[in-house]
Design a protein around this motif. Structure first.
Motif, PDB file in Angstrom:
ATOM      1  N   ASP A 135       0.838  -1.208   0.000  1.00  0.00           N
ATOM      2  CA  ASP A 135       0.000   0.000   0.000  1.00  0.00           C
ATOM      3  C   ASP A 135       0.872   1.257   0.000  1.00  0.00           C
ATOM      4  OD1 ASP A 135      -2.678  -1.243   2.173  1.00  0.00           O
ATOM      5  OD2 ASP A 135      -2.048  -1.765   0.137  1.00  0.00           O
ATOM      6  N   THR A 136       0.367   2.348  -0.609  1.00  0.00           N
ATOM      7  CA  THR A 136       1.070   3.636  -0.607  1.00  0.00           C
ATOM      8  C   THR A 136       0.146   4.723  -0.102  1.00  0.00           C
ATOM      9  OG1 THR A 136       0.412   4.144  -2.893  1.00  0.00           O
ATOM     10  CG2 THR A 136       2.471   2.927  -2.576  1.00  0.00           C
ATOM     11  N   PHE A 137       0.750   5.717   0.580  1.00  0.00           N
ATOM     12  CA  PHE A 137      -0.015   6.836   1.130  1.00  0.00           C
ATOM     13  C   PHE A 137       0.806   8.111   0.946  1.00  0.00           C
ATOM     14  CE2 PHE A 137      -2.833   9.135   3.860  1.00  0.00           C
ATOM     15  CZ  PHE A 137      -2.012  10.035   4.527  1.00  0.00           C
ATOM     16  N   VAL A 138       0.160   9.126   0.347  1.00  0.00           N
ATOM     17  CA  VAL A 138       0.806  10.430   0.154  1.00  0.00           C
ATOM     18  C   VAL A 138      -0.182  11.506   0.582  1.00  0.00           C
ATOM     19  CG1 VAL A 138       1.777  12.073  -1.505  1.00  0.00           C
ATOM     20  CG2 VAL A 138       2.255   9.623  -1.744  1.00  0.00           C
ATOM     21  N   LEU A 139       0.291  12.485   1.364  1.00  0.00           N
ATOM     22  CA  LEU A 139      -0.526  13.625   1.797  1.00  0.00           C
ATOM     23  C   LEU A 139       0.095  14.892   1.228  1.00  0.00           C
ATOM     24  CD1 LEU A 139      -2.920  14.585   3.580  1.00  0.00           C
ATOM     25  CD2 LEU A 139      -1.242  14.967   5.401  1.00  0.00           C
ATOM     26  N   ARG A 140      -0.731  15.694   0.521  1.00  0.00           N
ATOM     27  CA  ARG A 140      -0.248  16.928  -0.093  1.00  0.00           C
ATOM     28  C   ARG A 140      -0.995  18.129   0.458  1.00  0.00           C
ATOM     29  NH1 ARG A 140       2.838  15.727  -4.535  1.00  0.00           N
ATOM     30  NH2 ARG A 140       2.562  13.614  -5.424  1.00  0.00           N
ATOM     31  N   ASN A 141      -0.283  19.269   0.485  1.00  0.00           N
ATOM     32  CA  ASN A 141      -0.933  20.550   0.740  1.00  0.00           C
ATOM     33  C   ASN A 141      -1.617  20.956  -0.559  1.00  0.00           C
ATOM     34  OD1 ASN A 141      -1.396  23.416   0.819  1.00  0.00           O
ATOM     35  ND2 ASN A 141      -0.098  23.484   2.647  1.00  0.00           N
ATOM     36  N   ALA A 142      -2.953  21.092  -0.521  1.00  0.00           N
ATOM     37  CA  ALA A 142      -3.696  21.350  -1.754  1.00  0.00           C
ATOM     38  C   ALA A 142      -3.343  22.703  -2.350  1.00  0.00           C
ATOM     39  CB  ALA A 142      -5.199  21.268  -1.481  1.00  0.00           C
ATOM     40  N   ASP A 143      -2.877  23.660  -1.533  1.00  0.00           N
ATOM     41  CA  ASP A 143      -2.547  24.986  -2.056  1.00  0.00           C
ATOM     42  C   ASP A 143      -1.205  24.996  -2.766  1.00  0.00           C
ATOM     43  OD1 ASP A 143      -3.976  26.426   0.929  1.00  0.00           O
ATOM     44  OD2 ASP A 143      -4.921  26.014  -0.995  1.00  0.00           O
ATOM     45  N   THR A 144      -0.220  24.222  -2.262  1.00  0.00           N
ATOM     46  CA  THR A 144       1.118  24.216  -2.861  1.00  0.00           C
ATOM     47  C   THR A 144       1.391  22.960  -3.676  1.00  0.00           C
ATOM     48  OG1 THR A 144       2.089  23.144  -0.925  1.00  0.00           O
ATOM     49  CG2 THR A 144       1.944  25.555  -0.903  1.00  0.00           C
ATOM     50  N   ASN A 145       0.536  21.935  -3.508  1.00  0.00           N
ATOM     51  CA  ASN A 145       0.704  20.635  -4.165  1.00  0.00           C
ATOM     52  C   ASN A 145       1.990  19.933  -3.732  1.00  0.00           C
ATOM     53  OD1 ASN A 145      -0.508  18.705  -5.854  1.00  0.00           O
ATOM     54  ND2 ASN A 145       0.952  19.158  -7.485  1.00  0.00           N
ATOM     55  N   LEU A 146       2.553  20.339  -2.592  1.00  0.00           N
ATOM     56  CA  LEU A 146       3.767  19.714  -2.076  1.00  0.00           C
ATOM     57  C   LEU A 146       3.392  18.688  -1.015  1.00  0.00           C
ATOM     58  CD1 LEU A 146       6.054  22.849  -1.636  1.00  0.00           C
ATOM     59  CD2 LEU A 146       6.047  21.199  -3.531  1.00  0.00           C
ATOM     60  N   GLU A 147       4.195  17.625  -0.934  1.00  0.00           N
ATOM     61  CA  GLU A 147       3.968  16.626   0.093  1.00  0.00           C
ATOM     62  C   GLU A 147       4.242  17.220   1.472  1.00  0.00           C
ATOM     63  OE1 GLU A 147       5.465  12.750  -2.496  1.00  0.00           O
ATOM     64  OE2 GLU A 147       5.753  12.786  -0.325  1.00  0.00           O
ATOM     65  N   VAL A 148       3.388  16.867   2.432  1.00  0.00           N
ATOM     66  CA  VAL A 148       3.538  17.367   3.801  1.00  0.00           C
ATOM     67  C   VAL A 148       3.424  16.180   4.752  1.00  0.00           C
ATOM     68  CG1 VAL A 148       2.661  19.678   3.331  1.00  0.00           C
ATOM     69  CG2 VAL A 148       1.067  17.853   3.943  1.00  0.00           C
ATOM     70  N   SER A 149       3.885  16.403   5.976  1.00  0.00           N
ATOM     71  CA  SER A 149       3.844  15.345   7.000  1.00  0.00           C
ATOM     72  C   SER A 149       2.965  15.753   8.165  1.00  0.00           C
ATOM     73  CB  SER A 149       5.273  15.049   7.486  1.00  0.00           C
ATOM     74  OG  SER A 149       5.865  16.220   8.023  1.00  0.00           O
ATOM     75  N   ASP A 150       1.946  16.594   7.898  1.00  0.00           N
ATOM     76  CA  ASP A 150       1.054  17.017   8.978  1.00  0.00           C
ATOM     77  C   ASP A 150       0.307  15.825   9.583  1.00  0.00           C
ATOM     78  OD1 ASP A 150       0.015  20.225   7.556  1.00  0.00           O
ATOM     79  OD2 ASP A 150       1.966  19.384   8.061  1.00  0.00           O
ATOM     80  N   PHE A 151       0.010  14.799   8.764  1.00  0.00           N
ATOM     81  CA  PHE A 151      -0.642  13.585   9.241  1.00  0.00           C
ATOM     82  C   PHE A 151       0.075  12.385   8.629  1.00  0.00           C
ATOM     83  CE2 PHE A 151      -3.980  16.828   9.026  1.00  0.00           C
ATOM     84  CZ  PHE A 151      -4.455  16.805  10.330  1.00  0.00           C
ATOM     85  N   SER A 152       0.033  11.251   9.313  1.00  0.00           N
ATOM     86  CA  SER A 152       0.641  10.025   8.810  1.00  0.00           C
ATOM     87  C   SER A 152      -0.412   9.184   8.081  1.00  0.00           C
ATOM     88  CB  SER A 152       1.236   9.215   9.975  1.00  0.00           C
ATOM     89  OG  SER A 152       0.198   8.694  10.790  1.00  0.00           O
ATOM     90  N   ALA A 153      -0.039   7.936   7.743  1.00  0.00           N
ATOM     91  CA  ALA A 153      -0.999   7.037   7.097  1.00  0.00           C
ATOM     92  C   ALA A 153      -2.162   6.695   8.012  1.00  0.00           C
ATOM     93  CB  ALA A 153      -0.300   5.742   6.648  1.00  0.00           C
ATOM     94  N   ASN A 154      -2.007   6.909   9.321  1.00  0.00           N
ATOM     95  CA  ASN A 154      -3.106   6.735  10.276  1.00  0.00           C
ATOM     96  C   ASN A 154      -3.881   8.034  10.428  1.00  0.00           C
ATOM     97  OD1 ASN A 154      -2.457   4.045  10.891  1.00  0.00           O
ATOM     98  ND2 ASN A 154      -0.890   4.719  12.343  1.00  0.00           N
ATOM     99  N   ILE A 155      -4.113   8.724   9.340  1.00  0.00           N
ATOM    100  CA  ILE A 155      -4.727  10.059   9.361  1.00  0.00           C
ATOM    101  C   ILE A 155      -6.123  10.032   9.980  1.00  0.00           C
ATOM    102  CG2 ILE A 155      -5.540   9.730   6.986  1.00  0.00           C
ATOM    103  CD1 ILE A 155      -5.244  12.767   6.633  1.00  0.00           C
ATOM    104  N   GLY A 156      -6.880   8.922   9.796  1.00  0.00           N
ATOM    105  CA  GLY A 156      -8.233   8.858  10.348  1.00  0.00           C
ATOM    106  C   GLY A 156      -8.215   8.983  11.867  1.00  0.00           C
ATOM    107  N   GLU A 157      -7.318   8.221  12.522  1.00  0.00           N
ATOM    108  CA  GLU A 157      -7.244   8.283  13.975  1.00  0.00           C
ATOM    109  C   GLU A 157      -6.668   9.610  14.444  1.00  0.00           C
ATOM    110  OE1 GLU A 157      -6.555   3.459  14.545  1.00  0.00           O
ATOM    111  OE2 GLU A 157      -5.321   4.896  15.625  1.00  0.00           O
TER     112      GLU A 157
END
Length: 882
Positions: free
Chosen positions: A100-122
């Motif tokens: 499995d792969t998980f990527v989180l981006r800032n929608a304004d900059t389209n850059l990858e961010v680490s504000d949340f991990s793959a456990n983003i729901g919790e």
């Protein structure tokens, strides 16, 4: 929080599907089988991943269940906003977790961010996937389920991470398992040990007298040997008797047979005559006796009816009392129902008057809000527009930042392109000039020209000059092309600059409009102006509701109608002596209705008992006549008398048949044999039959075989007794060991039971703190959905019960529709309690399939009300559920 869009590359049957979401209610209406539940599962999987790891069944393993039907990349993306920031989740799934792969981006900059991990729901909702499914994710197959997990309890109670209620559940389960393992049942350790002890004690009891048994066994062996010798002597004497008896056997057999037939005939004749003496007259035939039985069944049936309809003392008193109460006539059921309807209307009018009266707290709140909104009749629309302006301002600012970053990159790329292009153009120019000069040199200098012609021929100088001219032409082309490209990029930069200026002006205009309104109404604000607008919108909505309620309280009341209804109903009840006070009219009418039904039932039983008594009299008269015809005197217990007569009739017929059979056998023997020879005298010493001799022989042989077998068994058992004596000593030691182990297990189990009880008490004390807010939230949502208030109770274990007929009933006893609506209201209440600030998204997968039309209308109103504070994604297959 708000979901803005999701794009499904491949998930289950959905392929290349994109949908945008707005504030409030987002309806996705599609036919069954389209994939609505698949879409709902995709949204949850974006936050929590796939469920069902390790499960073999397709229905329980989401990785297998939603594997793309058409192949391709398995997953997609989802854009959401939380706390003013916009993110894009990109999640794709393989054949197992590691792929499995998980990527989180800032929608304004389209850059990858680490504000949340793959456990983003919790991390985002602060609950696990199970708790998410029990609150904001409501499906049609699980709407009724609203049980709270440890995560939900912790979230509702605002409990710190150090107090993990999931550990309560885990600890409770371990304690329960250990207590069950140690309990006294067949499968428990204490039970198993007790069973083992019982077995050992049983063996001890069996072997308690083993030493005495050994002595007894040895004495018995000697006795058996003596018995065998005696039996062998009897066998020798029997052989001599056989020889004498064989000679007389033939004559004795016939004499004996004839004597038996004669004696049998006399016995059967005597028995037949004795049975006939029972009857005072003629013996009744079978058909006549069946007529008596039929008449008796009619008598017993009538008696049963009479007894079943007999009134006891309490019922008789009640019947007499009701006859007195209804002496002027039994009340009509339709009339009672009519007054019941009037009573319901009376209660509704009282409730409506009470509902439209402002409480002291509401009056104070109304006065305060009235000063803020200056008697504005529709302030919520104004504030809603301000919210839209402020959102538009934030979007304009964000777009301006994106456009500025884009323009700056274009400027940087343009400068780099100019620098690279100038270097290439100069290189091409120098090469072209050098080649052209070389060609001219070959032409102008005679010696070089002659040398070139001798070596390469006469055209090399012309070729070199032409090549130089071509390179120079290329240089001119590059200059023109680059100039055109530079102008295009500079034009795009200018357009982006104009767009940035326009967005900035738009944002400034929206900000001036919003702040101007707040300043005019003396509303204080700091940095979090959006929160101020949200609070202001809530106040505006409350002001409009209170204004409407105040107007109704001023213009509408039903005092005259209430007084008239109370007077009419009371007069009706007084006619039956039931009126007490005006506060209990409905119960008094219910009591009158119950008395009417009781009177009708008792009167019917009295009538049916009278009819049964007439039938009893007629049946007795018929039976007496029939018995007298055969000289029988009818007895009080006619049922027992008939039973006795029937037995004697059956016995007489059987004995008469046996007598006739015996007479035929005797007559046949006399015709078949010479009776003089049969009556001749036989020596009594030889009057022993071969059968008797054989019987004696069989007895001797049997006793000899038995004695020898028993001797062999006793000899074999002697060794076994010695082994049992040794086992007896071992079992004595085992009993002491098992008693000690049982005592130890019992003490350990008692300790664990006390620990479990203490743990449950602690959890109940902890969860009881937030039962009140949850109960209030549930009651409010239930009233909106159903239009009425019912008495529901929520206990410390988050179990919901309904009070019916004076007792609390489990929710599972209600209809499926009621279970669904109760579960839906409970989930909304839990969501309100869990998220005090920013609200999550509610995902509704057709949760109202079990509701009737009335409850469905209430559900629509409830969803519209909830949509004021939640974004809702509502999926359904029917138009009438929208």
């Amino acid at each position: 929080m708000k979901i803005e869009y999701c794009h499904i590359e491949n998930f289950g049957k959905l392929h290349d599907y994109k949908v945008d979401f707005n504030d409030g209610i987002n309806v996705i209406k599609q036919n069954n089988g389209w994939g609505k539940s698949t879409l709902a599962a995709f949204i949850r999987a974006m936050f929590y991943g796939l469920e069902g790891k390790g499960r073999t069944g397709v229905s329980n393993n989401e990785r297998r269940k939603f594997k793309p039907w058409q192949g391709g990349a398995y997953g997609g993306s989802l854009k959401f906003e939380t706390k003013g920031r916009h993110y894009i989740i990109e999640r794709f799934f393989g054949s197992k977790d590691a792929e499995d792969t998980f990527v989180l981006r800032n929608a304004d900059t389209n850059l990858e961010v680490s504000d949340f991990s793959a456990n983003i729901g919790e991390e985002l909702f602060h609950i696990n996937s199970e708790s998410f499914n029990k609150t904001v994710f409501i499906s049609q197959n699980d709407c009724a389920n609203s049980d709270a997990s440890g995560d939900i309890n912790s979230r509702i109670g605002n409990i710190s991470d150090s107090i993990d209620l999931n550990r309560f559940e885990s600890a409770e389960k371990k304690l329960k398992d250990e207590i069950n393992r140690l309990n006294t049942t067949k499968t428990g350790l204490q039970g198993k040990l007790s069973a083992d002890l019982s077995i050992v004690r049983g063996r001890l009891n069996q072997n308690a007298n083993i030493e005495e048994s050994i002595d007894t066994l040895m004495a018995r062996i000697d006795s058996r040997k003596e018995e065998i010798n005696r039996i062998k002597q009897e066998n020798r004497e029997l052989s001599l008797r056989k020889d004498r008896a064989t000679k007389a056997a033939g004559r004795i057999a016939l004499k004996t047979r004839y004597a038996e037939l004669t004696e049998d005939l006399l016995l059967k004749e005597k028995a037949m005559n004795e049975e006939k003496g029972y009857f005072p007259g003629e013996v009744p035939g079978p058909d006549r006796f069946k007529e008596w039985e039929s008449a008796n069944r009619s008598l017993q049936s009538a008696r049963a009816v009479s007894e079943s309809h007999m009134l006891n003392g309490t019922e008789k008193a009640a019947y007499d009392s009701l006859c007195s109460a209804f002496k002027d006539g039994v009340p009509d059921e339709d009339t009672i129902n009519g007054y019941m309807a009037e009573t319901n209307r009376l209660y509704d009018l009282k409730a409506e008057d009470a509902k439209n009266t402002l409480s002291e707290e509401e009056s104070g709140r109304y006065s305060f809000l009235k000063e803020i909104f200056n008697n504005d009749r529709n302030p919520s629309e104004t504030v809603k527009k301000l919210n839209e302006d402020w959102s538009a301002k934030e979007n304009a600012d964000a777009n301006a930042v994106m456009k500025t970053n884009d323009r700056d990159r274009d400027i940087k790329d343009l400068n780099a392109l100019k620098k690279a292009s100038s270097g290439r153009v100069l290189t091409v120019l120098l090469i072209g000039v050098l080649i052209s000069l070389t060609g001219l040199l070959f032409t102008v200098v005679p010696s070089l020209n002659a040398l070139i012609e001798n070596v390469f021929g006469g055209f090399l100088n012309i070729i070199v000059i032409a090549l130089g001219l071509m390179i120079f032409t290329t240089f001119v082309f590059l200059i023109v092309r680059n100039s055109k490209r530079f102008n295009e990029i500079e034009g795009e930069i200018a357009e982006k600059t104009d767009e940035i200026n326009r967005l900035s002006e738009e944002a400034e205009e929206k900000e001036r409009r919003v702040k101007g309104y707040l300043d005019r109404h003396n509303i204080f604000y700091e940095d979090d102006l959006k929160a101020v607008l949200f609070t202001l919108y809530t106040d505006a909505s409350n002001y409009e509701k209170l204004s409407e309620k105040a107007e109704k309280a001023e213009n509408f009341n039903h005092k005259d109608e209430i007084s008239r209804l109370e007077h009419d109903i009371a007069d009706y009840l007084k006619g039956f002596g039931l009126f007490k006070d005006s506060d209990d009219l409905k119960n008094m009418l219910t009591e009158l209705k119950g008395k009417r039904e009781r009177y009708i039932d008792l009167a019917k039983r009295v009538t049916e008992k009278g009819n049964a008594e007439l039938q009893i009299s007629k049946a007795k008269e018929t039976l007496n006549e029939q018995l007298n015809a055969f000289s029988f005197t009818p007895m009080p217990d006619i049922d027992s008398q008939l039973l006795d007569i029937g037995k004697h009739i059956e016995s007489f017929n059987a004995k008469e048949s046996l007598y006739k059979d015996a007479l035929l056998r005797k007559e046949k023997f006399e015709s078949d044999n010479d009776m003089d020879d049969v009556n001749a005298i036989v020596d009594e010493a030889d009057m022993i039959s071969a059968d008797e001799l054989n019987s004696i022989q069989e007895d001797i042989d049997g006793r000899l075989e038995e004695a020898e077998g028993l001797l062999k068994i006793d000899a074999n058992n002697l060794d076994s007794y010695n082994e049992r004596f040794e086992a007896f000593l071992d079992d004595t030691e085992e009993t002491e060991r098992l008693n000690g182990e049982i005592l130890s297990v019992k003490k350990k189990r008692e300790t664990l039971v006390k620990v479990r009880d203490f743990l449950n008490t602690a959890r109940e004390n902890l969860t009881s703190k937030y039962i009140g807010p949850l109960q209030s939230g549930f009651d409010e949502y239930y009233e909106v959905l159903c239009g009425t208030k019912d008495e529901f109770k929520l206990d410390a274990n988050m179990k919901l019960t309904k009070t019916e007929q004076g007792a609390q009933r489990e929710r599972e006893t209600l209809s499926y529709g009621y279970q669904d609506l109760c579960g839906f209201c409970m989930r909304l209440s839990m969501a309100d309690a869990m998220y005090k600030g920013e609200k999550p998204v509610l995902i509704l997968d057709d949760p109202f399939v079990n509701l009737d039309d009335e409850k469905l209308n209430g559900a629509k109103k409830l969803v519209e009300s909830v949509a004021e504070k939640y974004q809702i994604i509502y999926m359904t297959c029917r138009e009438n559920r929208i």
